[in-house]
Scaffold this motif. Structure first.
Motif, PDB file in Angstrom:
ATOM      1  N   LYS A  82       0.832  -1.192   0.000  1.00  0.00           N
ATOM      2  CA  LYS A  82       0.000   0.000   0.000  1.00  0.00           C
ATOM      3  C   LYS A  82       0.874   1.251   0.000  1.00  0.00           C
ATOM      4  O   LYS A  82       2.005   1.250   0.492  1.00  0.00           O
ATOM      5  CB  LYS A  82      -0.926   0.013   1.230  1.00  0.00           C
ATOM      6  CG  LYS A  82      -2.010  -1.047   1.207  1.00  0.00           C
ATOM      7  CD  LYS A  82      -2.907  -0.936   2.433  1.00  0.00           C
ATOM      8  CE  LYS A  82      -4.014  -1.971   2.407  1.00  0.00           C
ATOM      9  NZ  LYS A  82      -4.878  -1.888   3.607  1.00  0.00           N
ATOM     10  N   LYS A  84       0.760   5.714   0.521  1.00  0.00           N
ATOM     11  CA  LYS A  84       0.000   6.836   1.070  1.00  0.00           C
ATOM     12  C   LYS A  84      -0.452   7.734  -0.074  1.00  0.00           C
ATOM     13  O   LYS A  84       0.336   8.085  -0.953  1.00  0.00           O
ATOM     14  CB  LYS A  84       0.850   7.622   2.057  1.00  0.00           C
ATOM     15  CG  LYS A  84       0.093   8.786   2.717  1.00  0.00           C
ATOM     16  CD  LYS A  84       0.965   9.546   3.693  1.00  0.00           C
ATOM     17  CE  LYS A  84       1.231   8.738   4.945  1.00  0.00           C
ATOM     18  NZ  LYS A  84       1.927   9.559   5.979  1.00  0.00           N
ATOM     19  N   MET A  95      -3.688   5.043   3.459  1.00  0.00           N
ATOM     20  CA  MET A  95      -2.859   3.999   2.866  1.00  0.00           C
ATOM     21  C   MET A  95      -3.754   3.175   1.948  1.00  0.00           C
ATOM     22  O   MET A  95      -4.709   2.544   2.414  1.00  0.00           O
ATOM     23  CB  MET A  95      -2.231   3.126   3.948  1.00  0.00           C
ATOM     24  CG  MET A  95      -1.283   3.867   4.868  1.00  0.00           C
ATOM     25  SD  MET A  95       0.130   4.625   3.992  1.00  0.00           S
ATOM     26  CE  MET A  95       0.981   3.152   3.409  1.00  0.00           C
TER      27      MET A  95
END
Length: 339
Positions: A82, A84, A95
């Motif tokens: 993931k 940001k 995320m």
């Protein structure tokens, strides 16, 4: 008249997930987690029935998040790495998973919730899905190269699941599009086309939910920046009125949305938000009835369905249940005055 319903989600019990969180962590794993999700779903149905709601949902008890609950069944998405990203036009950061390849459904997404709910209620059943534009605003694109192409790919997957949900006995399929209030140009250029692609071929009731977001601090702060009148709906309702979607769910209670904008939703059922999900103050039946009666100046009574402003997932559970009762009691009060 004045059939009551909610936008979709309810708070999760403390034994299922972290309370008060928009992205809660589960309290169990494996088979124990699946059993807890089923128990919470049945409980959510029971609590809605006890309150007297006319159209019930699964409460989204099996989803960690209203978007990611769908994405977890989609191949071509990397949840392991993931990143940001600012979402809702950088209103807040999250995320998010990355789209790294061609999208396809690995399996059914919400069959277990839909069939469980259908088996445990005789009321009209609504299941919610994230809308295409909101999905593309909640993932990082590393494959398609533009939001429209990716939205259409997601729309095709949503349509597969929506048709299957209809076959499961679901009465209402609602697509959640909070991003519609953030990107009006994209909504009119391709967002509504993607939404209709997601709903193509459905004969059950179709709905789109467009709000100003959950009652989290980032959304509360954003609303404060919008001025005395919130006119975002004005930019998208005319095109929605021309669409094939049957119902539009909007935010009304304690908002700065001019009520007359509802007049733009010609020939649509309007799910009028009469419960504020950004406040712990529990509405009185009179307050709920007052919002309904204000909307009646612009929406025919046979097309008005009292609803919550948005999902209630991050709320305190006891407060949410009290608000459900206020919703039903306020609708009954308005019904007694206008029936």
């Amino acid at each position: 008249m004045f059939e009551t319903t909610i936008a979709g989600s309810l708070p999760k019990p403390f034994w299922l997930a972290e309370p008060g969180k928009l992205w809660p962590q589960w309290k169990a794993q494996g088979a124990e987690l699946e059993a807890a999700k089923r128990d919470a779903t049945v409980l959510a149905l029971k609590e809605q029935e006890d309150a007297g709601l006319d159209i019930v949902t699964d409460g989204e008890q099996s989803r960690q998040h209203f978007v990611h609950g769908f994405l977890e069944a989609v191949a071509g998405i990397d949840f392991e790495h993931k990143v940001k990203m600012g979402i809702r036009d950088n209103r807040y950061e999250a995320m998010v998973p990355q789209v790294t390849g061609a999208l396809r459904l690995r399996s059914r997404v919400h069959r277990s919730e839909a069939t469980l709910a259908r088996a445990h209620t005789k009321k009209k059943l609504k299941i919610t899905l994230p809308g295409p534009l909101t999905i593309v605003d909640t993932v990082a694109d590393r494959y398609y190269g533009d939001r429209r192409s990716m939205a259409m790919a997601f729309a095709d997957l949503l349509n597969q699941e929506a048709r299957a949900l209809q076959a499961d006995g679901v009465d209402v399929i609602q697509f959640d599009e909070p991003a519609f209030n953030v990107y009006p140009a994209e909504v009119n250029e391709w967002g509504i086309a993607a939404l209709e692609r997601a709903a193509a071929g459905l004969t059950c009731t179709t709905a789109v939910h467009i709000c100003y977001g959950y009652g989290i601090q980032a959304n509360i702060d954003w609303k404060k920046s919008l001025g005395e009148e919130w006119r975002q709906y004005e930019q998208i309702f005319p095109a929605l009125a021309r669409s094939s979607i049957k119902q539009v769910s909007l935010e009304c209670a304690n908002s700065h949305v001019p009520a007359e904008l509802m007049r733009l939703l010609v020939n649509k059922d309007v799910l009028v938000g009469v419960i504020d999900v950004a406040s712990d103050d529990v509405e009185t039946p009179e307050q709920v009835a007052s919002v309904i009666e204000k909307a009646l100046a612009f929406v025919p009574q046979q097309r008005l369905l009292p609803c919550t402003n948005c999902g209630m997932a991050p709320m305190n559970r006891e407060i949410a249940l009290r608000k459900l009762n206020a919703l039903v009691q306020g609708a009954a009060l308005a019904r007694s005055r206008h029936g």
